[in-house]
Write a protein that holds these residues in place. Structure first.
Motif, PDB file in Angstrom:
ATOM      1  N   MET A  55       0.845  -1.189   0.000  1.00 51.96           N
ATOM      2  CA  MET A  55       0.000   0.000   0.000  1.00 51.96           C
ATOM      3  C   MET A  55       0.881   1.239   0.000  1.00 51.96           C
ATOM      4  SD  MET A  55      -2.925   1.280   2.643  1.00 51.96           S
ATOM      5  CE  MET A  55      -4.042   2.603   2.136  1.00 51.96           C
ATOM      6  N   LEU A  56       0.688   2.087  -1.016  1.00 51.98           N
ATOM      7  CA  LEU A  56       1.514   3.276  -1.201  1.00 51.98           C
ATOM      8  C   LEU A  56       0.601   4.488  -1.311  1.00 51.98           C
ATOM      9  CD1 LEU A  56       3.625   1.671  -4.037  1.00 51.98           C
ATOM     10  CD2 LEU A  56       4.364   1.944  -1.689  1.00 51.98           C
ATOM     11  N   ILE A  57       0.708   5.404  -0.373  1.00 54.39           N
ATOM     12  CA  ILE A  57      -0.114   6.604  -0.391  1.00 54.39           C
ATOM     13  C   ILE A  57       0.556   7.670  -1.261  1.00 54.39           C
ATOM     14  CG2 ILE A  57      -1.104   8.449   1.025  1.00 54.39           C
ATOM     15  CD1 ILE A  57      -1.314   6.431   3.308  1.00 54.39           C
ATOM     16  N   PHE A  58      -0.214   8.253  -2.185  1.00 49.86           N
ATOM     17  CA  PHE A  58       0.309   9.283  -3.067  1.00 49.86           C
ATOM     18  C   PHE A  58       0.805  10.477  -2.243  1.00 49.86           C
ATOM     19  CE2 PHE A  58      -1.688   6.631  -5.967  1.00 49.86           C
ATOM     20  CZ  PHE A  58      -1.758   7.118  -7.269  1.00 49.86           C
ATOM     21  N   GLU A  59       1.882  11.105  -2.703  1.00 52.18           N
ATOM     22  CA  GLU A  59       2.422  12.277  -2.013  1.00 52.18           C
ATOM     23  C   GLU A  59       1.695  13.539  -2.485  1.00 52.18           C
ATOM     24  OE1 GLU A  59       6.744  12.490  -1.810  1.00 52.18           O
ATOM     25  OE2 GLU A  59       6.462  11.488   0.114  1.00 52.18           O
ATOM     26  N   GLY A  60       0.444  13.625  -2.109  1.00 55.23           N
ATOM     27  CA  GLY A  60      -0.412  14.733  -2.496  1.00 55.23           C
ATOM     28  C   GLY A  60      -1.831  14.242  -2.688  1.00 55.23           C
ATOM     29  N   GLN A  61      -2.776  15.155  -2.636  1.00 56.79           N
ATOM     30  CA  GLN A  61      -4.180  14.805  -2.777  1.00 56.79           C
ATOM     31  C   GLN A  61      -4.702  15.184  -4.158  1.00 56.79           C
ATOM     32  OE1 GLN A  61      -5.831  16.918   0.666  1.00 56.79           O
ATOM     33  NE2 GLN A  61      -6.021  14.967   1.739  1.00 56.79           N
ATOM     34  N   ILE A  62      -5.803  14.567  -4.532  1.00 60.02           N
ATOM     35  CA  ILE A  62      -6.513  14.883  -5.770  1.00 60.02           C
ATOM     36  C   ILE A  62      -7.940  15.258  -5.391  1.00 60.02           C
ATOM     37  CG2 ILE A  62      -7.272  14.051  -8.030  1.00 60.02           C
ATOM     38  CD1 ILE A  62      -4.993  11.996  -7.901  1.00 60.02           C
ATOM     39  N   ASP A  63      -8.321  16.494  -5.666  1.00 60.79           N
ATOM     40  CA  ASP A  63      -9.664  16.994  -5.317  1.00 60.79           C
ATOM     41  C   ASP A  63      -9.982  16.752  -3.838  1.00 60.79           C
ATOM     42  OD1 ASP A  63     -10.108  17.864  -7.923  1.00 60.79           O
ATOM     43  OD2 ASP A  63     -10.969  15.945  -8.545  1.00 60.79           O
ATOM     44  N   GLY A  64      -8.990  16.977  -2.981  1.00 64.27           N
ATOM     45  CA  GLY A  64      -9.200  16.880  -1.544  1.00 64.27           C
ATOM     46  C   GLY A  64      -9.219  15.471  -0.985  1.00 64.27           C
ATOM     47  N   GLU A  65      -8.916  14.465  -1.809  1.00 63.52           N
ATOM     48  CA  GLU A  65      -8.918  13.083  -1.330  1.00 63.52           C
ATOM     49  C   GLU A  65      -7.518  12.483  -1.382  1.00 63.52           C
ATOM     50  OE1 GLU A  65     -13.182  10.981  -1.893  1.00 63.52           O
ATOM     51  OE2 GLU A  65     -11.872  10.902  -3.653  1.00 63.52           O
ATOM     52  N   TYR A  66      -7.261  11.582  -0.427  1.00 63.99           N
ATOM     53  CA  TYR A  66      -6.045  10.780  -0.470  1.00 63.99           C
ATOM     54  C   TYR A  66      -6.235   9.664  -1.506  1.00 63.99           C
ATOM     55  CZ  TYR A  66      -4.956  12.879   4.102  1.00 63.99           C
ATOM     56  OH  TYR A  66      -4.701  13.748   5.125  1.00 63.99           O
ATOM     57  N   TRP A  67      -5.153   9.339  -2.183  1.00 58.50           N
ATOM     58  CA  TRP A  67      -5.144   8.206  -3.109  1.00 58.50           C
ATOM     59  C   TRP A  67      -4.040   7.241  -2.683  1.00 58.50           C
ATOM     60  CZ3 TRP A  67      -7.563   7.168  -8.055  1.00 58.50           C
ATOM     61  CH2 TRP A  67      -8.610   8.042  -8.361  1.00 58.50           C
ATOM     62  N   ALA A  68      -4.237   5.986  -3.010  1.00 63.29           N
ATOM     63  CA  ALA A  68      -3.224   4.980  -2.689  1.00 63.29           C
ATOM     64  C   ALA A  68      -3.218   3.880  -3.729  1.00 63.29           C
ATOM     65  CB  ALA A  68      -3.471   4.375  -1.305  1.00 63.29           C
ATOM     66  N   GLN A  69      -2.044   3.317  -3.949  1.00 63.00           N
ATOM     67  CA  GLN A  69      -1.926   2.069  -4.693  1.00 63.00           C
ATOM     68  C   GLN A  69      -1.998   0.921  -3.697  1.00 63.00           C
ATOM     69  OE1 GLN A  69       1.892   2.816  -6.604  1.00 63.00           O
ATOM     70  NE2 GLN A  69       0.873   3.155  -8.571  1.00 63.00           N
ATOM     71  N   THR A  70      -2.686  -0.145  -4.076  1.00 61.07           N
ATOM     72  CA  THR A  70      -2.804  -1.321  -3.210  1.00 61.07           C
ATOM     73  C   THR A  70      -2.561  -2.566  -4.052  1.00 61.07           C
ATOM     74  OG1 THR A  70      -5.180  -1.666  -3.568  1.00 61.07           O
ATOM     75  CG2 THR A  70      -4.551  -0.116  -1.827  1.00 61.07           C
ATOM     76  N   ARG A  71      -2.389  -3.701  -3.374  1.00 58.14           N
ATOM     77  CA  ARG A  71      -2.248  -4.971  -4.093  1.00 58.14           C
ATOM     78  C   ARG A  71      -2.816  -6.110  -3.249  1.00 58.14           C
ATOM     79  NH1 ARG A  71       3.073  -8.440  -5.398  1.00 58.14           N
ATOM     80  NH2 ARG A  71       3.002  -8.375  -3.137  1.00 58.14           N
ATOM     81  N   PRO A  72      -4.141  -6.301  -3.303  1.00 54.82           N
ATOM     82  CA  PRO A  72      -4.727  -7.441  -2.602  1.00 54.82           C
ATOM     83  C   PRO A  72      -4.218  -8.749  -3.208  1.00 54.82           C
ATOM     84  CG  PRO A  72      -6.403  -5.857  -3.273  1.00 54.82           C
ATOM     85  CD  PRO A  72      -5.143  -5.488  -3.981  1.00 54.82           C
ATOM     86  N   LEU A  73      -3.971  -9.724  -2.366  1.00 55.07           N
ATOM     87  CA  LEU A  73      -3.459 -11.007  -2.829  1.00 55.07           C
ATOM     88  C   LEU A  73      -4.459 -12.127  -2.570  1.00 55.07           C
ATOM     89  CD1 LEU A  73       0.283 -10.888  -1.685  1.00 55.07           C
ATOM     90  CD2 LEU A  73      -0.646 -10.563  -3.972  1.00 55.07           C
ATOM     91  N   GLY A  74      -4.311 -13.194  -3.315  1.00 47.02           N
ATOM     92  CA  GLY A  74      -5.144 -14.379  -3.133  1.00 47.02           C
ATOM     93  C   GLY A  74      -4.587 -15.513  -3.960  1.00 47.02           C
ATOM     94  N   ASP A  75      -5.223 -16.660  -3.885  1.00 46.88           N
ATOM     95  CA  ASP A  75      -4.785 -17.833  -4.649  1.00 46.88           C
ATOM     96  C   ASP A  75      -5.590 -18.025  -5.924  1.00 46.88           C
ATOM     97  OD1 ASP A  75      -4.131 -19.762  -1.658  1.00 46.88           O
ATOM     98  OD2 ASP A  75      -2.769 -18.594  -2.904  1.00 46.88           O
ATOM     99  N   LEU A  76      -6.544 -17.130  -6.204  1.00 43.60           N
ATOM    100  CA  LEU A  76      -7.421 -17.300  -7.359  1.00 43.60           C
ATOM    101  C   LEU A  76      -7.515 -15.997  -8.143  1.00 43.60           C
ATOM    102  CD1 LEU A  76      -9.593 -18.864  -8.991  1.00 43.60           C
ATOM    103  CD2 LEU A  76     -11.276 -18.004  -7.352  1.00 43.60           C
TER     104      LEU A  76
END
Length: 340
Positions: A166-187
């Motif tokens: 999970m990586l939080i962007f260094e800055g907001q877009i239209d007043g919101e936080y953004w983040a990259q995520t990577r949920p994992l699973g076996d399927l």
């Protein structure tokens, strides 16, 4: 100590850089008398050893062992991780201080197997650090916050599912936080024949109004391309930073090889108003593992072909990128902005 690697990084108000190093401590001999041992923190504040019969464990990967016969994958770690802040000169090439008094270690039951892989973002006047907290309860993402970039306090658990990057962007877009995520699973579900995308782990996007409660984005983020096996598995690397062209994201691609695979760093530019729009990506690796760097540590090597970039800082005409090298040491790389 097994390794000091995968450092989050930010620039302090005094101009120095600080890296938050993942310290992985392991037993010299985890296998004793036909038992393999895992290190665990308990809620009394002590560290204890758990012994598992060797006949029921798969120990092929030196970083972990799999316990067989449960009907699904059950894993234990051969090390326990905590986070150590190390202050560096502004160019990241010399050490200024090691801040043992500001270390981040397990402190509750969702972290009994350690706190791993910090990623630090400065958003406005506040620093946000995401970490991976590991326990039998859950494999979760936890958030720490700071007002000065050095003293971090535990805020809360923010993602309850297994999510390594999970990586939080260094800055907001239209007043919101953004983040990259990577949920994992076996399927994973197959893309149609002939698709440009490959099924498997990808870099997703989420938004939040307070950095605590996150909503997944409807649109996908960065996905593995079907035309190459070099990024057959992928995940986030450095927190996205805003450039003149858009958000710059450094991420890792993994080419299958033996048990661990080959880890390389790649990059993409995302639209400044809609990060689901990928404007450009580099097809060639930006950073690859360098055996020359780890040659003095050859006697300690336990994985190879691994570089994992986890921090980035603007340094004028170039970027300073912090990476983990071979899950063993920290690496600093200066990359000219013209590379993008």
């Amino acid at each position: 100590m097994l390794g000091a690697f995968n450092p989050g990084m930010t620039r302090l108000p005094n101009g120095n850089l600080v890296i938050f190093v993942r310290i992985a401590e392991a037993l010299r001999s985890p296998i004793v008398n036909n038992f393999v041992h895992a290190i665990r923190w308990d809620e009394t504040g002590k560290y204890v050893l758990d012994a598992w019969p060797l006949e029921h464990a798969n120990t092929a990967d030196p970083r972990k062992f799999l316990l067989q016969g449960g009907g699904w994958k059950i894993m234990a770690l051969t090390s326990l991780s905590w986070i150590l802040p190390v202050e560096l000169t502004p160019d990241g090439l010399e050490r200024v201080a090691i801040h043992y008094d500001k270390a981040i270690a397990p402190q509750n039951s969702l972290q009994v197997y350690g706190v791993e892989d910090p990623r630090v973002s400065k958003v406005g006047d506040r620093w946000l650090m995401t970490t991976c907290s590991v326990s039998p309860e859950r494999h979760s993402t936890t958030l720490y916050t700071s007002n000065n970039g050095l003293d971090f306090e535990f805020a809360d658990i923010v993602l309850d599912h297994q999510n390594k990057d999970m990586l939080i962007f260094e800055g907001q877009i239209d007043g919101e936080y953004w983040a990259q995520t990577r949920p994992l699973g076996d399927l994973y579900f197959a893309y149609p024949p002939g698709s440009e995308w490959r099924a498997g782990p990808s870099i997703n996007l989420s938004t939040s109004k307070d950095a605590l409660y996150w909503k997944p984005c409807l649109r996908p983020g960065i996905r593995p391309h079907s035309g190459t096996v070099a990024t057959a598995r992928m995940g986030g690397g450095t927190p996205p930073i805003l450039t003149d062209e858009g958000w710059l994201s450094l991420w890792h691609g993994v080419e299958p090889k033996e048990i661990v695979g080959i880890y390389r760093t790649y990059w993409s530019i995302m639209d400044r108003n809609d990060p689901s729009k990928i404007l450009r990506s580099g097809s060639a690796p930006l950073i690859e593992a360098s055996p020359e760097l780890t040659r003095p540590l050859e006697h300690q090597m336990y994985v190879r072909d691994v570089v994992f970039s986890t921090g980035i800082a603007d340094a004028g005409d170039h970027y300073i990128v912090a990476s983990g090298e071979a899950d063993l040491a920290c690496r600093m790389t200066h990359i000219p902005k013209s590379a993008f």
